[in-house]
Design an enzyme around this catalytic site. Structure first.
Site, PDB file in Angstrom:
ATOM      1  CG  HIS A  64      -0.431   0.238   2.517  1.00 29.00           C
ATOM      2  ND1 HIS A  64      -0.184  -0.764   3.428  1.00 29.00           N
ATOM      3  CD2 HIS A  64      -0.061   1.388   3.128  1.00 29.00           C
ATOM      4  CE1 HIS A  64       0.294  -0.243   4.542  1.00 29.00           C
ATOM      5  NE2 HIS A  64       0.379   1.063   4.390  1.00 29.00           N
ATOM      6  CG  ASP A 108       0.171  -4.117   2.819  1.00 25.57           C
ATOM      7  OD1 ASP A 108       0.532  -3.606   1.744  1.00 25.57           O
ATOM      8  OD2 ASP A 108      -0.055  -3.457   3.853  1.00 25.57           O
ATOM      9  CB  SER A 201       3.075   1.998   6.078  1.00 25.12           C
ATOM     10  OG  SER A 201       1.774   1.768   6.506  1.00 25.12           O
TER      11      SER A 201
END
Length: 261
Positions: A64, A108, A201
């Site tokens: 992402h 992910d 992230s």
């Protein structure tokens, strides 16, 4: 179920709302030479993520964190300064896992092939990946690192880290209906105010000097546990992808050159 928060940070003006690693501290400078800071450009927005060097020509991060243009900073401690230790490298190719599900945040994981190979030294060095699919036991102690904002009023320019423990899958299954224990790891004790948050992230969860997880998502409040992509579940894809794209990027060799090698 609590709402999910993608732990990607947008480049915001000072005073804008964002977060950081919660309950951590400033890392010892250059003690994590595999850390990467990603500057991401997409149509209409700029954002940042973490990542980690897994080979001189590849950085691993979360899927992402994809953008149309990505630049990587290696060897940084203070990302607002032009440190002599830093290496800034453009990304040649961003390769998301083919099974990435943006809605459920499954698979992910993404590999970034660098335009130029990183120069390995004491400040820039790849981290080891798992050698098998053996699962981490609940209670395993690991470290997560990243850059972010200290508060709504003040930035942190320096790398932060925090120690977190692996939890039983049930802890995340109860909180997130998207959790999949086969490909994800539940991390962080809900009784402790310690977790990854906005801007972290794509950063690594390192256990015994091996990158076992990738920061993926958590609750909007930042309350642990959070969800991390399980690196060991993707070893076959990681190895085949790096091998395939390395061959594609290799310079052509003439038959005369081959005959003399």
């Amino acid at each position: 179920m609590q709402q999910l928060l993608l732990l990607v940070a947008f480049l915001l003006p000072a005073g804008a709302e964002a977060g950081k690693i919660i309950g951590g501290q400033e890392a010892r400078p250059h003690s994590r030479p595999y850390m990467a800071y990603l500057l991401i450009q997409s149509p209409g927005r700029r954002s940042t993520c973490g990542g980690f060097l897994v080979r001189e020509d590849f950085v691993m991060t979360a899927a992402h964190c994809w953008g149309s243009t990505i630049n990587v900073i290696l060897g940084a401690h203070n990302i607002r300064q032009q440190e002599r230790t830093q290496q800034r490298i453009s990304v040649l190719r961003a390769i998301r896992h083919p099974g990435y599900n943006q809605q459920r945040l499954l698979n992910d994981i993404m590999l970034l092939q660098l335009e130029n190979r990183a120069r390995r030294n004491q400040f820039v060095r790849p981290v080891a990946l798992p050698q098998s699919q053996i699962r981490l036991s609940p209670g395993s102690l690991c470290t997560v690192a990243g850059w972010g904002l200290v508060s709504q009023q003040r930035r942190t320019d320096t790398l932060q880290d925090v120690q977190l423990r692996v939890q039983r899958d049930q802890e995340c299954s109860r909180r997130f209906n998207t959790f999949n224990g086969q490909t994800q790891i539940c991390v962080g004790n809900q009784r402790e105010r310690k977790s990854a948050f906005l801007g972290d992230s794509g950063g690594p969860m390192v256990c015994n000097n091996v990158a076992q997880g990738i920061v993926s998502y958590g609750s909007r409040s930042g309350t642990p546990p959070g969800v991390y992509t399980r690196v060991s579940s993707f070893l076959s894809w990681i190895n085949s992808t790096m091998r395939r794209f390395t061959q594609q990027h290799s310079p052509p060799v003439s038959m005369a050159q081959k005959a003399t090698t």
